[in-house]
Design a protein around this motif. Sequence first.
Motif, PDB file in Angstrom:
ATOM      1  N   MET A  38      64.578  35.916  17.154  1.00  0.00           N
ATOM      2  CA  MET A  38      64.927  37.296  17.371  1.00  0.00           C
ATOM      3  C   MET A  38      64.810  38.043  16.043  1.00  0.00           C
ATOM      4  SD  MET A  38      68.514  38.940  18.681  1.00  0.00           S
ATOM      5  CE  MET A  38      68.345  38.417  20.362  1.00  0.00           C
ATOM      6  N   ALA A  39      64.208  39.240  16.091  1.00  0.00           N
ATOM      7  CA  ALA A  39      64.034  40.026  14.869  1.00  0.00           C
ATOM      8  C   ALA A  39      65.362  40.624  14.430  1.00  0.00           C
ATOM      9  CB  ALA A  39      63.028  41.155  15.119  1.00  0.00           C
ATOM     10  N   ASP A  40      65.512  40.750  13.114  1.00  0.00           N
ATOM     11  CA  ASP A  40      66.708  41.370  12.569  1.00  0.00           C
ATOM     12  C   ASP A  40      66.553  42.885  12.625  1.00  0.00           C
ATOM     13  OD1 ASP A  40      68.960  42.117  11.204  1.00  0.00           O
ATOM     14  OD2 ASP A  40      68.269  41.392   9.247  1.00  0.00           O
ATOM     15  N   HIS A  41      67.498  43.561  13.248  1.00  0.00           N
ATOM     16  CA  HIS A  41      67.455  45.015  13.372  1.00  0.00           C
ATOM     17  C   HIS A  41      68.584  45.655  12.587  1.00  0.00           C
ATOM     18  CE1 HIS A  41      64.340  44.870  16.406  1.00  0.00           C
ATOM     19  NE2 HIS A  41      65.011  43.909  16.999  1.00  0.00           N
ATOM     20  N   GLY A  42      68.920  45.070  11.443  1.00  0.00           N
ATOM     21  CA  GLY A  42      69.925  45.661  10.581  1.00  0.00           C
ATOM     22  C   GLY A  42      71.316  45.662  11.176  1.00  0.00           C
ATOM     23  N   GLY A  43      71.637  44.647  11.965  1.00  0.00           N
ATOM     24  CA  GLY A  43      72.966  44.554  12.525  1.00  0.00           C
ATOM     25  C   GLY A  43      73.129  45.291  13.840  1.00  0.00           C
ATOM     26  N   ARG A  44      72.122  46.016  14.264  1.00  0.00           N
ATOM     27  CA  ARG A  44      72.196  46.719  15.537  1.00  0.00           C
ATOM     28  C   ARG A  44      71.621  45.844  16.632  1.00  0.00           C
ATOM     29  NH1 ARG A  44      68.518  51.375  13.677  1.00  0.00           N
ATOM     30  NH2 ARG A  44      67.433  49.470  13.380  1.00  0.00           N
ATOM     31  N   GLY A  45      71.989  46.131  17.840  1.00  0.00           N
ATOM     32  CA  GLY A  45      71.355  45.476  18.969  1.00  0.00           C
ATOM     33  C   GLY A  45      71.983  44.158  19.356  1.00  0.00           C
ATOM     34  N   HIS A  46      73.110  43.821  18.800  1.00  0.00           N
ATOM     35  CA  HIS A  46      73.763  42.585  19.186  1.00  0.00           C
ATOM     36  C   HIS A  46      74.766  42.909  20.277  1.00  0.00           C
ATOM     37  CE1 HIS A  46      71.867  40.470  15.925  1.00  0.00           C
ATOM     38  NE2 HIS A  46      72.207  41.468  15.119  1.00  0.00           N
ATOM     39  N   GLY A  47      74.646  42.254  21.393  1.00  0.00           N
ATOM     40  CA  GLY A  47      75.518  42.539  22.522  1.00  0.00           C
ATOM     41  C   GLY A  47      74.739  43.259  23.606  1.00  0.00           C
ATOM     42  N   PRO A  48      75.439  43.659  24.662  1.00  0.00           N
ATOM     43  CA  PRO A  48      74.739  44.289  25.789  1.00  0.00           C
ATOM     44  C   PRO A  48      74.135  45.632  25.392  1.00  0.00           C
ATOM     45  CG  PRO A  48      77.130  44.218  26.176  1.00  0.00           C
ATOM     46  CD  PRO A  48      76.861  43.526  24.876  1.00  0.00           C
ATOM     47  N   CYS A  49      72.990  45.934  25.974  1.00  0.00           N
ATOM     48  CA  CYS A  49      72.313  47.204  25.717  1.00  0.00           C
ATOM     49  C   CYS A  49      73.029  48.320  26.456  1.00  0.00           C
ATOM     50  CB  CYS A  49      70.867  47.163  26.212  1.00  0.00           C
ATOM     51  SG  CYS A  49      69.827  46.041  25.282  1.00  0.00           S
ATOM     52  N   LYS A  50      73.061  49.492  25.828  1.00  0.00           N
ATOM     53  CA  LYS A  50      73.599  50.667  26.495  1.00  0.00           C
ATOM     54  C   LYS A  50      72.560  51.168  27.487  1.00  0.00           C
ATOM     55  CE  LYS A  50      75.548  53.935  24.314  1.00  0.00           C
ATOM     56  NZ  LYS A  50      75.859  55.020  23.376  1.00  0.00           N
ATOM     57  N   LYS A  51      73.035  51.701  28.575  1.00  0.00           N
ATOM     58  CA  LYS A  51      72.146  52.292  29.567  1.00  0.00           C
ATOM     59  C   LYS A  51      71.533  53.567  28.988  1.00  0.00           C
ATOM     60  CE  LYS A  51      72.066  54.045  34.241  1.00  0.00           C
ATOM     61  NZ  LYS A  51      72.858  54.451  35.386  1.00  0.00           N
ATOM     62  N   VAL A  52      70.256  53.787  29.270  1.00  0.00           N
ATOM     63  CA  VAL A  52      69.577  54.997  28.824  1.00  0.00           C
ATOM     64  C   VAL A  52      70.235  56.183  29.520  1.00  0.00           C
ATOM     65  CG1 VAL A  52      67.387  56.252  28.822  1.00  0.00           C
ATOM     66  CG2 VAL A  52      67.404  53.787  28.460  1.00  0.00           C
ATOM     67  N   ASP A  53      70.490  57.248  28.763  1.00  0.00           N
ATOM     68  CA  ASP A  53      71.182  58.381  29.372  1.00  0.00           C
ATOM     69  C   ASP A  53      70.301  59.094  30.384  1.00  0.00           C
ATOM     70  OD1 ASP A  53      69.944  60.891  28.223  1.00  0.00           O
ATOM     71  OD2 ASP A  53      70.586  59.977  26.344  1.00  0.00           O
ATOM     72  N   ASP A  54      70.958  59.840  31.260  1.00  0.00           N
ATOM     73  CA  ASP A  54      70.288  60.501  32.372  1.00  0.00           C
ATOM     74  C   ASP A  54      69.240  61.510  31.902  1.00  0.00           C
ATOM     75  OD1 ASP A  54      70.022  61.020  35.222  1.00  0.00           O
ATOM     76  OD2 ASP A  54      70.984  62.953  34.799  1.00  0.00           O
ATOM     77  N   MET A  60      67.402  61.446  29.153  1.00  0.00           N
ATOM     78  CA  MET A  60      66.215  60.740  28.678  1.00  0.00           C
ATOM     79  C   MET A  60      65.411  60.201  29.865  1.00  0.00           C
ATOM     80  SD  MET A  60      64.685  60.020  25.840  1.00  0.00           S
ATOM     81  CE  MET A  60      65.883  60.048  24.534  1.00  0.00           C
ATOM     82  N   THR A  61      66.106  59.705  30.864  1.00  0.00           N
ATOM     83  CA  THR A  61      65.430  59.202  32.062  1.00  0.00           C
ATOM     84  C   THR A  61      64.640  60.323  32.733  1.00  0.00           C
ATOM     85  OG1 THR A  61      67.124  57.529  32.413  1.00  0.00           O
ATOM     86  CG2 THR A  61      65.781  58.119  34.319  1.00  0.00           C
ATOM     87  N   ARG A  62      65.269  61.483  32.908  1.00  0.00           N
ATOM     88  CA  ARG A  62      64.594  62.600  33.579  1.00  0.00           C
ATOM     89  C   ARG A  62      63.391  63.100  32.790  1.00  0.00           C
ATOM     90  NH1 ARG A  62      69.758  64.653  33.839  1.00  0.00           N
ATOM     91  NH2 ARG A  62      69.088  66.506  32.709  1.00  0.00           N
ATOM     92  N   VAL A  63      63.529  63.215  31.473  1.00  0.00           N
ATOM     93  CA  VAL A  63      62.416  63.739  30.683  1.00  0.00           C
ATOM     94  C   VAL A  63      61.212  62.800  30.729  1.00  0.00           C
ATOM     95  CG1 VAL A  63      62.967  62.848  28.368  1.00  0.00           C
ATOM     96  CG2 VAL A  63      61.866  65.046  28.600  1.00  0.00           C
ATOM     97  N   PHE A  64      61.445  61.487  30.665  1.00  0.00           N
ATOM     98  CA  PHE A  64      60.306  60.576  30.687  1.00  0.00           C
ATOM     99  C   PHE A  64      59.743  60.376  32.082  1.00  0.00           C
ATOM    100  CE2 PHE A  64      61.423  59.688  26.321  1.00  0.00           C
ATOM    101  CZ  PHE A  64      60.165  59.644  25.760  1.00  0.00           C
ATOM    102  N   GLU A  65      60.544  60.597  33.117  1.00  0.00           N
ATOM    103  CA  GLU A  65      59.997  60.553  34.476  1.00  0.00           C
ATOM    104  C   GLU A  65      58.974  61.664  34.664  1.00  0.00           C
ATOM    105  OE1 GLU A  65      63.342  60.626  37.133  1.00  0.00           O
ATOM    106  OE2 GLU A  65      63.591  58.452  37.023  1.00  0.00           O
ATOM    107  N   LEU A  66      59.188  62.789  34.005  1.00  0.00           N
ATOM    108  CA  LEU A  66      58.242  63.898  34.120  1.00  0.00           C
ATOM    109  C   LEU A  66      57.178  63.843  33.028  1.00  0.00           C
ATOM    110  CD1 LEU A  66      57.388  66.589  35.430  1.00  0.00           C
ATOM    111  CD2 LEU A  66      58.928  67.728  33.822  1.00  0.00           C
ATOM    112  N   LEU A  67      57.587  63.874  31.782  1.00  0.00           N
ATOM    113  CA  LEU A  67      56.630  63.977  30.685  1.00  0.00           C
ATOM    114  C   LEU A  67      55.973  62.650  30.323  1.00  0.00           C
ATOM    115  CD1 LEU A  67      58.478  66.479  28.350  1.00  0.00           C
ATOM    116  CD2 LEU A  67      56.698  66.935  30.035  1.00  0.00           C
TER     117      LEU A  67
END
Length: 123
Positions: free
Chosen positions: A1-17, A19-26
């Motif tokens: 696993m790559a080192d990400h400076g101490g971030r990313g350990h544990g469960p991932c946060k759900k992408v906010d609504d 961000m989901t809407r903008v990428f569904e369109l754009l």
Amino acid sequence: MADHGGRGHGPCKKVDDGMTRVFELLGKRWTGLIVAVLLEQDAYFAELRRAIPGISERMLSDRLTELAGAGLVLREVDAGPPLRVAYRLTDAGRALEPALKELSRWAERYLPDGGQCPESLRS
């Protein structure tokens, strides 16, 4: 696993609504390019087709319909003759300009010519 400076350990946060809407369109192919062309100037359908090599008439029509439905593009019929349809961005569509310019600057910095993702961004 790559080192990400101490971030990313544990469960991932759900992408906010939002961000989901903008990428569904754009995030759909061609959509960002259509908006980019319309940021430069209003355009008739044929002009948009010429400005975006490789897009089919059907795909352009579908994406313009989606953008109009989302309130980002206005469709205006010029009765002619000949009958022509012009497209322009709404205020909401124009508000995308700073974000799209920032994405373009990011691409210039981190994506080499040819569009291949550099090794540093591959997982």
